[in-house]
Design an enzyme around this catalytic site. Structure first.
Site, mmCIF file in Angstrom:
data_model
loop_
_atom_site.group_PDB
_atom_site.id
_atom_site.type_symbol
_atom_site.label_atom_id
_atom_site.label_comp_id
_atom_site.label_asym_id
_atom_site.label_seq_id
_atom_site.Cartn_x
_atom_site.Cartn_y
_atom_site.Cartn_z
ATOM 1 N N ASP A 30 -19.175 16.805 -18.725
ATOM 2 C CA ASP A 30 -20.144 15.708 -18.643
ATOM 3 C C ASP A 30 -20.738 15.715 -17.239
ATOM 4 O OD1 ASP A 30 -20.221 12.745 -20.433
ATOM 5 O OD2 ASP A 30 -21.288 12.923 -18.526
ATOM 6 N N PHE A 71 -22.632 15.891 -27.429
ATOM 7 C CA PHE A 71 -23.154 14.515 -27.430
ATOM 8 C C PHE A 71 -24.085 14.249 -26.252
ATOM 9 C CE2 PHE A 71 -19.015 14.406 -29.504
ATOM 10 C CZ PHE A 71 -19.274 13.656 -30.629
ATOM 11 N N ALA A 72 -24.217 15.226 -25.342
ATOM 12 C CA ALA A 72 -24.946 14.940 -24.101
ATOM 13 C C ALA A 72 -26.449 15.051 -24.321
ATOM 14 C CB ALA A 72 -24.520 15.933 -23.023
ATOM 15 N N TYR A 139 -38.390 12.181 -28.042
ATOM 16 C CA TYR A 139 -36.937 12.160 -28.259
ATOM 17 C C TYR A 139 -36.615 12.756 -29.636
ATOM 18 C CZ TYR A 139 -32.394 10.365 -29.647
ATOM 19 O OH TYR A 139 -31.106 10.268 -30.128
ATOM 20 N N HIS A 187 -30.024 -1.558 -26.419
ATOM 21 C CA HIS A 187 -29.653 -1.732 -27.824
ATOM 22 C C HIS A 187 -29.371 -3.183 -28.186
ATOM 23 C CE1 HIS A 187 -28.763 2.649 -27.275
ATOM 24 N NE2 HIS A 187 -29.618 2.625 -28.276
ATOM 25 N N LEU A 188 -29.720 -3.483 -29.426
ATOM 26 C CA LEU A 188 -29.701 -4.876 -29.871
ATOM 27 C C LEU A 188 -28.332 -5.543 -29.722
ATOM 28 C CD1 LEU A 188 -31.290 -7.174 -31.248
ATOM 29 C CD2 LEU A 188 -30.433 -6.294 -33.438
ATOM 30 N N PHE A 206 -37.923 -8.675 -30.937
ATOM 31 C CA PHE A 206 -39.165 -7.896 -30.842
ATOM 32 C C PHE A 206 -39.938 -7.941 -32.160
ATOM 33 C CE2 PHE A 206 -36.945 -4.921 -27.550
ATOM 34 C CZ PHE A 206 -37.211 -5.832 -26.538
ATOM 35 N N ARG A 219 -32.195 -2.516 -39.716
ATOM 36 C CA ARG A 219 -31.577 -1.262 -39.287
ATOM 37 C C ARG A 219 -30.226 -1.096 -39.970
ATOM 38 N NH1 ARG A 219 -35.852 -0.735 -37.961
ATOM 39 N NH2 ARG A 219 -36.828 -0.151 -35.996
HETATM 40 N N1 UDP Z 1 -34.431 -5.264 -30.789
HETATM 41 C C1 UDP Z 1 -34.832 -6.545 -30.455
HETATM 42 N N2 UDP Z 1 -34.607 -6.974 -29.178
HETATM 43 C C2 UDP Z 1 -33.997 -6.210 -28.224
HETATM 44 C C3 UDP Z 1 -33.572 -4.893 -28.580
HETATM 45 C C4 UDP Z 1 -33.809 -4.460 -29.879
HETATM 46 O O1 UDP Z 1 -35.392 -7.279 -31.272
HETATM 47 O O2 UDP Z 1 -33.857 -6.658 -27.076
HETATM 48 C C5 UDP Z 1 -34.671 -4.773 -32.157
HETATM 49 C C6 UDP Z 1 -35.511 -3.497 -32.212
HETATM 50 O O3 UDP Z 1 -36.872 -3.823 -32.272
HETATM 51 C C7 UDP Z 1 -35.002 -2.846 -33.498
HETATM 52 C C8 UDP Z 1 -33.549 -3.294 -33.584
HETATM 53 O O4 UDP Z 1 -33.422 -4.411 -32.710
HETATM 54 O O5 UDP Z 1 -35.690 -3.354 -34.609
HETATM 55 C C9 UDP Z 1 -32.556 -2.229 -33.146
HETATM 56 O O6 UDP Z 1 -32.989 -1.720 -31.892
HETATM 57 P P1 UDP Z 1 -32.081 -0.777 -30.996
HETATM 58 O O7 UDP Z 1 -32.816 -0.540 -29.723
HETATM 59 O O8 UDP Z 1 -30.701 -1.358 -30.906
HETATM 60 O O9 UDP Z 1 -31.956 0.557 -31.843
HETATM 61 P P2 UDP Z 1 -33.095 1.533 -32.455
HETATM 62 O O10 UDP Z 1 -33.298 1.055 -33.874
HETATM 63 O O11 UDP Z 1 -34.305 1.427 -31.622
HETATM 64 O O12 UDP Z 1 -32.443 2.864 -32.417
#
Ligand code: UDP
Length: 330
Positions: A30, A71-72, A139, A187-188, A206, A219
């Site tokens: 890593d 995983f990197a 990505y 991440h959410l 969002f 999701r």
């Molecule tokens: N999301 C949100 N607010 C945040 C971060 C994420 O509403 O502060 C939403 C984002 O728009 C998506 C979901 O949560 O619909 C999951 O987002 P995340 O970034 O966790 O994972 P992704 O689906 O982008 O891989």
């Protein structure tokens, strides 16, 4: 002996722990650009970069690896749009460097972290492996390039691989030793829980104008332990010869949860400890499809994978224990 590249990161560190518990010897490589040595405490850690061919050559000369798990990678969609060179260099070029060293040293089993982002905007849902792969950001494109290269490396050099396309990895080690710590966190689930622990003021939703029942994005949240269990099964399948060539599997629960459902479930969890979560409303985030849900039948049928932690309360409970641990440290 298994070489785990990126074993000091979120998913890699959980994988290392599972491998060691299953009796494997593990070497972790890593560069600690986003990983933490504390997370790599379960395996022997070598700090170094995949671009360093001399280091790779030495590691492969000194160790008889049965397989490599990789995983990197850089994994921030927005950053990949702003700085694609970083993504193509790190995720593609460095991975090819690794594959070439593997071929030179006759190591023929490779497990690759791929992503739902290789599919792009869903044409139907749930997304199975036949869904067209048309990534909409660098990505996703970088991960798809490696998937394609793996097909050709299988044919030409006999390098057998399994690409695992993650939907939304989440949760934490049920024993509380490991978890997610990205900087910046995007991440959410960790963001919601940081709002509950007081490490951040609030969580912003969002967009509430998506074509879903409550207007927020849906999701497929897959617990890190289940994700790692799929890697362990893929490793077994590769080593036993049950799977060969360049196989690919989608990994998710097949159950979608909306942003609002995740917030509601987190609110009830933390309410038991007298805590609340302040929620704000925001604009849509660019590039977010309304619904992303996996059809993981192939992994279930061919690898014998059965997710154990598919329910949101368990995922959140494990992530919450880890967040409280981080909050205490900060
Ligand atoms: N999301 C949100 N607010 C945040 C971060 C994420 O509403 O502060 C939403 C984002 O728009 C998506 C979901 O949560 O619909 C999951 O987002 P995340 O970034 O966790 O994972 P992704 O689906 O982008 O891989």
């Amino acid at each position: 002996m298994i070489l785990v590249i990126g074993g000091a990161g979120y998913i890699g560190s959980h994988m290392v722990k599972q491998l060691i518990n299953a009796g494997h010897h593990v070497l972790v490589l890593d560069n600690l650009s986003t990983g933490f040595c504390e997370l790599a405490r379960h395996g022997h850690l070598v700090v170094g970069d995949l671009a360093d061919t001399a280091l790779l050559e030495r590691l492969f000369r000194e160790n008889a690896f049965d397989a490599v798990m990789h995983f990197a990678a850089c994994s921030l969609v927005g950053e990949s749009v702003a700085d694609p060179a970083k993504y193509y260099r790190n995720n593609v070029s460095n991975t090819l460097n690794l594959l070439d060293v593997m071929v030179r040293h006759d190591v023929h089993h490779f497990i690759f972290s791929s992503t739902a982002a290789t599919f792009g905007e869903p044409e139907y849902t749930p997304i199975d492996e036949s869904h067209p792969q048309k990534p909409i950001n660098p990505y996703g494109a970088s991960k798809l390039m490696v998937e394609r290269a793996l097909q050709d490396y299988a044919t030409a050099y006999g390098l057998n691989s399994v690409s695992l396309r993650y939907f939304n990895a989440c949760g934490a080690d049920p024993e509380g030793e490991l978890g997610e710590c990205h900087d910046p966190e995007t991440h959410l689930i960790p963001l919601i829980l940081q709002a509950a622990s007081g490490r951040r003021e609030s969580i912003t939703v969002f967009g509430r104008d998506y074509p879903t029942e409550d207007g927020t994005c849906i999701r497929d949240y897959i617990h890190i332990e289940d994700l790692c269990a799929a890697h362990a099964l893929a490793l077994e399948a590769l080593v036993s010869g049950k799977v060969s060539g360049a196989a690919a599997y989608n990994l998710g629960n097949g159950n979608g949860f909306s942003v609002q459902q995740v917030i509601d479930a987190a609110k009830s969890l933390v309410a038991e400890e007298g805590r609340g979560i302040h929620v704000e409303e925001g604009e849509r985030r660019a590039g977010d499809p309304a619904v992303l849900v996996a059809d993981a039948k192939r992994a279930k049928n061919e690898l014998g994978w059965t997710p154990q932690y598919a329910d949101l309360p368990t995922i959140l409970k494990h992530a919450w224990e880890w967040e409280k641990h981080l909050a205490k440290l900060s």
